[in-house]
Enzyme design. Structure first.
Site, short mmCIF file in Angstrom:
data_model
loop_
_atom_site.label_atom_id
_atom_site.label_comp_id
_atom_site.label_asym_id
_atom_site.label_seq_id
_atom_site.Cartn_x
_atom_site.Cartn_y
_atom_site.Cartn_z
CE LYS A 6 1.86 -12.01 2.21
NZ LYS A 6 2.86 -12.21 3.26
CB THR B 38 0.59 -9.06 -0.56
OG1 THR B 38 1.53 -9.90 0.11
CG2 THR B 38 -0.80 -9.31 0.02
CE LYS C 183 -0.25 -3.89 -0.23
NZ LYS C 183 0.24 -5.23 -0.66
#
Length: 292
Positions: free
Chosen positions: A170, A94, A239
């Site tokens: 995502k 990711t 994150k």
């Protein structure tokens, strides 16, 4: 088909193991040697350097933590330069929209193909070869990569010809998961405020109105207060929510709920929860309610 695989954390090791079990010729590399040795015992070829994993590979797969590590390990080290012309690089981590674009331009300039293919699923799902794989990139690159992707996943979703499109999906999904966890935490705190057992409450929601994998899996962890070992660290969840906010800003999409989740995740980090599973985001609400 020769395949290199670099990044053997909880997810990467399980994913590489499914390729080895499926009979692919896999060369593996990791910054720490233990998972490399474990996979070598299962039939993988071990690489001493990431460049060795890339040399002669038809496909190189990376499952590294973030933009910074991926850039250091693969770009700055020259590892991607070791790929033969025409090879496909699949980044399954990711990462940010900006970095995905950067990789696409970098690889195209070297006669290489790039696929972004982040995944949905935790390590146990990866070990079963049952991930949902979110792929984006040119169709010819996807056709080349499809055998290895299908070995790791139950379904490969193609979201477009630009790799960043898979990254956007995502990030959007991970923001939704953070929202589900955060809302479960608030609702558990509310129910507990009236003397309701958290386990009974989670059983209610996860078997009726919210009978889905996210509420069931993370709900069990919240009900049992089982946050270690982490399947996905809370620090990585922060994150991803930050990256989702950044992606939204690029296309003028306000995300006020994600901004609240970011601050709740920072609260959790301030209380030393960074290495816990991100289901422990639910603790923020119960702690603020004086229930811890």
């Amino acid at each position: 088909m020769k395949t290199g695989f670099c990044g053997l954390g909880n997810m990467g090791e399980a994913m590489a193991a499914t390729l080895v079990a499926a009979g692919f010729d896999v060369t593996v590399w990791n910054r720490s040697p233990e998972p490399v040795q474990a996979l070598a015992e299962k039939g993988a070829t071990s690489a001493d350097t990431v460049q060795q994993a890339a040399e002669n590979a038809d496909i190189l797969i990376a499952m590294l933590p973030d933009d910074t590590v991926t850039r250091q390990v693969l770009v700055e080290s020259g590892a991607l330069d070791a790929l033969p012309e025409g090879a496909v690089f699949i980044n399954m981590a990711t990462v940010s929209i900006a970095f995905s674009r950067e990789l696409d331009e970098f690889l195209a300039g070297k006669g290489l193909h790039y696929l972004a293919a982040p995944v949905l699923g935790r390590p146990d799902v990866a070990a079963a070869g049952a991930l949902n794989i979110l792929a984006a990139g040119r169709q010819d690159a996807l056709d080349t990569a499809m055998p290895v992707l299908e070995a790791m996943g139950s379904k490969v979703w193609h979201f477009g010809d630009e790799p960043q499109q898979a990254n956007a999906v995502k990030l959007a999904v991970n923001a939704m998961i953070a929202g589900a966890i955060g809302m479960m935490g608030e609702s558990v705190a509310l129910a507990q405020g009236y003397g309701i057992d958290r386990g009974q409450f989670i059983e209610l929601i996860s078997t009726t109105l919210f009978a889905s994998p996210v509420y069931q899996g993370y709900g069990r962890a919240i009900a049992e207060e089982r946050y270690e070992p982490a399947g996905f660290k809370l620090s990585l969840g922060l994150k991803d929510v930050r990256l989702a906010l950044e992606a939204g800003e690029r296309v003028n999409v306000p995300q006020p709920i994600s901004a609240i989740l970011r601050d709740a995740l920072i609260d959790a980090l301030a209380h030393h929860q960074g290495d816990q599973d991100w289901a422990s985001l639910a603790r923020v609400a119960t702690r603020r309610a004086g229930q811890e």
